[in-house]
Every structure is written in structure tokens, then in C-alpha cells.
Motif scaffolding. Structure first.
Motif, short mmCIF file in Angstrom:
data_model
loop_
_atom_site.label_atom_id
_atom_site.label_comp_id
_atom_site.label_asym_id
_atom_site.label_seq_id
_atom_site.Cartn_x
_atom_site.Cartn_y
_atom_site.Cartn_z
N ASN A 20 -1.21 -3.42 -3.55
CA ASN A 20 -2.12 -2.91 -2.54
C ASN A 20 -3.48 -2.52 -3.10
O ASN A 20 -4.33 -1.99 -2.38
CB ASN A 20 -1.48 -1.67 -1.88
CG ASN A 20 -1.66 -1.67 -0.39
OD1 ASN A 20 -1.67 -2.72 0.23
ND2 ASN A 20 -1.82 -0.50 0.19
N GLU A 21 -3.69 -2.75 -4.39
CA GLU A 21 -4.92 -2.35 -5.05
C GLU A 21 -5.95 -3.49 -4.99
O GLU A 21 -5.61 -4.63 -5.33
CB GLU A 21 -4.67 -1.99 -6.52
CG GLU A 21 -3.60 -0.93 -6.74
CD GLU A 21 -4.01 0.42 -6.19
OE1 GLU A 21 -5.19 0.78 -6.35
OE2 GLU A 21 -3.15 1.11 -5.62
N TYR A 58 -5.56 -1.05 2.29
CA TYR A 58 -5.69 -1.27 0.85
C TYR A 58 -6.33 -0.07 0.16
O TYR A 58 -7.11 0.67 0.76
CB TYR A 58 -6.55 -2.51 0.58
CG TYR A 58 -5.92 -3.81 1.03
CD1 TYR A 58 -4.88 -4.38 0.31
CD2 TYR A 58 -6.38 -4.46 2.17
CE1 TYR A 58 -4.30 -5.58 0.71
CE2 TYR A 58 -5.80 -5.66 2.58
CZ TYR A 58 -4.76 -6.21 1.86
OH TYR A 58 -4.18 -7.38 2.27
N ASN A 59 -5.99 0.10 -1.10
CA ASN A 59 -6.68 1.07 -1.96
C ASN A 59 -7.77 0.31 -2.71
O ASN A 59 -7.49 -0.74 -3.32
CB ASN A 59 -5.72 1.71 -2.95
CG ASN A 59 -4.64 2.52 -2.26
OD1 ASN A 59 -4.93 3.25 -1.31
ND2 ASN A 59 -3.40 2.38 -2.69
#
Length: 468
Positions: A20-21, A58-59
């Protein structure tokens, strides 16, 4: 999410390298002067991208560099008779002030080129060892574009018809002048006191190596997204790819996103035409940061944006209209009105907005969802069918829109909301007009004026304002 990848010239499903990065590198300002609105068109696009990624769960880790040593910063600091650091600090400070004015979220890192010279020297050493770089007759270090097989793929350059061995020492040059570019420039008298020691003698880095070194330090050898203006595609981004992939032996970036040019009144922006604007110029003309943001974000990033002062005036009127709309919503929310929960229109707007922003940042469709919700909510309020819960739901959705747009200032509208007794009178006046009881309608108007409020009849319904 899907993005148009400039490298492949196609729209692609976005898949981050690490779960998710999302790691993003954005080309920041060259701090030799105040940034102009063409620069900020790109920075607004990058801000919308960053916010949209976060909106979709998202991060984000974003790096935006500050180019504080290059041909232009040295030239202008010398002309001003000021040391390079002192000269560029003024424009760094101004840049961050301008970001605040335009409501651009801060990146996680803002590395300065002058503080990353050792990292640049390390990459140049590797390129020399691998045979991709060489020492020129002028003792500067150059990258051999002929040695890198994929050179020209991003900008679609036909390398077969290029002359081999040609060198260019300047930071900027055109596609018709493809050449071996400078990685390290040996000091000469034009550099004044700007120089660092290196294994090859006193000098300074070329512009292109700066971004490779800083992106690698903070984001790794391969990262997700690299953005910038279309004018940066060549030579800057092309050269970044070449030196980074040659040094590291792996792919540099997975997705390249480029923002089209901004023009002013249909022409290229230039001081000689009198159509050159910094953000400060526009603020001095009475336009706010959110109004300018509205104009700069309103055209899809891959289309040319024709900027006009008339568009700024329209933005002022549009945002005032939204503010009046939000004030009316708060008045209904703060009342005990029973009625429609607005669930259906809010769900439709939310789904359409997210789908649009997930489709290569389709700003036109996203704005259409916003205007449609405003239209449907106004219809409910005009007919007296909007309940307090429905008003709260619509307000909540506008706060959600602002997670990306950052222009509506929903919470601030509550301070201008209309007292319940005034709202009741306005609703009674609407009813009186519908029943053709114009005498009662006029009486209510006078009552409102006596209480310090005025009502204007508009195509979108009555607009209520406090009398100053």
C-alpha cells in the motif's frame, strides 16, 4: 487506479512496488527566482495526485527536490553580488509560502541539491567504473549516451540519426541537440566561489545527476511514480533514467506522469508579452490562493491549460456561490427540519467522484459530480424537502471532496450559517411566492431586513446574506 504512463504512452493499472506504499519523486523548483503560475500548474497537479492516492487508501512518501545549484542560480546570484546560499534562501522561503497560499500539502522530504554532493559523486564514480562516463577534454565528466542502449525511449528520440561523441555542458538543451551530458562540471571563472572538491578536481554537479542522487537516497533505486512538467521530459528525465539505470543496473521508475504546458490568453507566457505572472502578482490583483487553485486544477493535467484573469474572476464567483450554498445547508442542518435524507444523491456523487479521480485524475468528471450534487441539493432545499440529516450528509460529502480539492472550506461556512428563525421566514416566503401571495412575500422581505438580513432571488433559489 489507472494512470497514463508517458514511458509506454498508454493508460495502465497502477500497482505499487510495495503493498500500500507509494513512493513519488516530483521535480521541484530551481530557486533562482519566484516560481510562476506555469510551475504551480505542475505543483497543483502533483498535489491532486498525492491527495487522490491517499483518498484511495494509499500511504504516500513524496520527495520534491530544491535545485539550489545550477547554471541559472549561479548566473543570477553572481549578477546580484550575493553568495549562492543567501541568494537561493530567499526564493526557497518564498516557495514554501506560496505552497501554503495554494493549499498544497507538504511533501515528506524537500532535499536540497547543495546538501547531497557526496551522493552525486558516488554515482559518478560508479558510472566511470562501469564505462558509462568519461573525462572530457575540458576535464569535466560526461555521460556517454551511446553506451546506454535505451537512451531516448522516454522522449521517443531516434538515436540512429544522432552524431556520436558530441558533448554539451549546459544544463538545458533541445531534442535536436542530443549529446553526452555533463555529470560533473570542472570549475571555471563563471562559477565564482561555487565549487566542491571531488576526485576529478574542484567543480560542481550537472543538473541531471542531482535528481538521480536525491531520489535514490530517499526512495531507493526503483520507485513507483516520477512526475514533472512536459518540458522536463527531455533532457532532464531522459538523462535521469540513463544515469540511474546505468549505475544501478535496474529499472529507475515504473510510472512517469507529465503535466502539459500552461499558456496565458492563448499564448506562451513571457515577460515581453506582459502575460507573465507569479503567484504574488495574482494575489496583489485581489485573487486568493483558493481561487487560483480552482483555476489551476480545473483542466486535466495532460491538456494545455489556458490561464486568463477572467478565469480567476469566474473562480471567485463560483466559489462564492458554493459558499452561499454551504451556508444554506448549515442553516437547514442546524434547524429541526424533517425531510429527505439525501442519501441517494450523496451516494451517487461519492461514487462518481472516486471513479473519476481513479481514472487518471479525470478532473472534469469529478467536477461534474460536485456540481450535480450541488444542483440536486439545491432542488431539495428550494422545494422545502431537505431534512436536517440530509443537509448534514451533503455537507459531509463536500468535506470529502475537499480531501482532494481543498477549496470549499466547509467548516468555515458554519460561521456564516443562518439562524433558524431567519430560515423559517425564508421558507415561508418561498411558500408564499409559490401560492402567489406576493403581499406576504414582500412583508417577509421587510421583516428579514429589519432583523439584519437580505434575500436575493436567483435562478438557483433565494440567497440570504447578513446586511453588513
Amino acid at each position: 487506479m489507472k494512470f497514463f504512463n508517458t514511458y509506454t504512452r498508454s493508460e495502465e493499472e497502477f500497482t505499487p512496488i510495495s503493498g500500500n506504499e507509494v513512493r513519488i519523486y516530483t521535480c521541484g523548483p530551481t530557486v533562482y527566482n519566484y516560481a510562476h503560475i506555469g510551475n504551480f500548474r505542475a505543483y497543483i497537479f502533483e498535489d491532486i495526485l498525492r491527495r487522490a492516492l491517499k483518498y484511495c487508501g494509499y500511504n504516500v512518501m513524496q520527495v520534491m527536490n530544491l535545485t539550489d545549484v545550477d547554471d541559472k542560480t549561479i548566473r543570477d546570484s553572481k549578477a546580484a553580488g550575493t553568495a549562492l546560499d543567501a541568494y537561493t534562501k530567499k526564493f526557497k522561503d518564498a516557495f514554501f509560502q506560496d505552497l501554503g497560499t495554494l493549499r498544497i500539502e507538504k511533501a515528506e522530504f524537500y532535499p536540497e541539491a547543495t546538501k547531497h554532493i557526496p551522493e552525486m559523486i558516488s554515482i559518478i564514480k560508479i558510472l566511470l567504473e562501469k564505462g558509462y562516463a568519461y573525462v572530457g577534454e575540458d576535464k569535466s565528466i560526461y555521460f556517454s549516451v551511446a553506451k546506454f542502449a535505451n537512451y531516448g525511449k522516454l522522449a521517443r528520440i531516434d538515436m540512429e540519426n544522432q552524431r556520436a561523441g558530441v558533448r554539451v555542458k549546459t544544463d538545458e538543451y533541445g531534442k535536436d541537440a542530443v549529446a553526452d551530458f555533463a555529470l560533473w562540471k570542472i570549475w571555471d571563472e563563471n562559477d565564482g566561489d561555487v565549487a566542491w572538491e571531488s576526485p576529478w578536481g574542484k567543480g560542481r554537479p550537472g543538473w541531471h545527476i542531482e535528481c538521480s542522487a536525491m531520489s535514490m537516497k530517499y526512495l531507493g533505486k526503483t520507485f513507483d511514480i516520477h512526475t514533472g512538467g512536459i518540458d522536463n521530459m527531455f533532457p532532464h528525465h531522459e538523462d535521469e533514467i540513463a544515469q540511474s539505470e546505468a549505475a544501478n543496473g535496474c529499472r529507475f521508475v515504473n510510472y512517469w506522469l507529465h503535466c502539459e504546458h500552461l499558456i496565458v490568453n492563448g499564448q506562451k507566457m513571457s515577460k515581453s508579452l506582459g502575460n507573465f505572472f507569479t503567484l504574488r502578482d495574482l494575489v496583489s490583483k485581489g485573487y486568493s490562493g483558493r481561487e487560483i487553485r480552482w483555476v489551476l486544477m480545473g483542466t486535466h493535467y495532460r491538456k494545455k491549460l489556458n490561464f486568463t484573469l477572467e478565469a480567476c474572476a469566474q473562480a471567485k464567483a463560483t466559489l462564492q456561490k458554493f459558499n452561499d450554498f454551504l451556508v444554506r445547508l448549515y442553516s437547514v442542518k442546524n434547524s429541526s427540519a424533517q425531510g429527505d435524507s439525501a442519501g441517494e444523491i450523496v451516494r451517487k456523487a461519492a461514487d462518481s467522484f472516486k471513479a473519476a479521480m481513479s481514472a487518471d485524475l479525470n478532473i472534469s468528471e469529478a467536477l461534474a459530480a460536485v456540481f450535480e450534487l450541488e444542483h440536486e441539493a439545491n432542488k431539495l432545499m428550494e422545494s422545502g424537502k431537505m431534512g436536517s440529516g440530509g443537509a448534514a450528509a451533503v455537507l459531509g460529502q463536500f468535506k470529502d471532496f475537499d480531501r482532494i480539492f481543498s477549496v470549499f472550506d466547509v467548516a468555515a461556512a458554519d460561521a456564516g450559517s443562518i439562524p433558524a428563525e431567519i430560515t423559517t421566514l425564508v421558507e415561508e416566503r418561498i411558500s408564499a411566492k409559490k401560492n402567489r401571495n406576493y403581499a406576504r412575500s414582500d412583508e417577509i422581505r421587510k421583516e428579514l431586513q429589519a432583523k439584519g438580513w437580505m434575500v436575493e432571488d436567483t435562478p438557483a433559489g433565494p440567497r440570504v446574506k447578513k446586511i453588513a
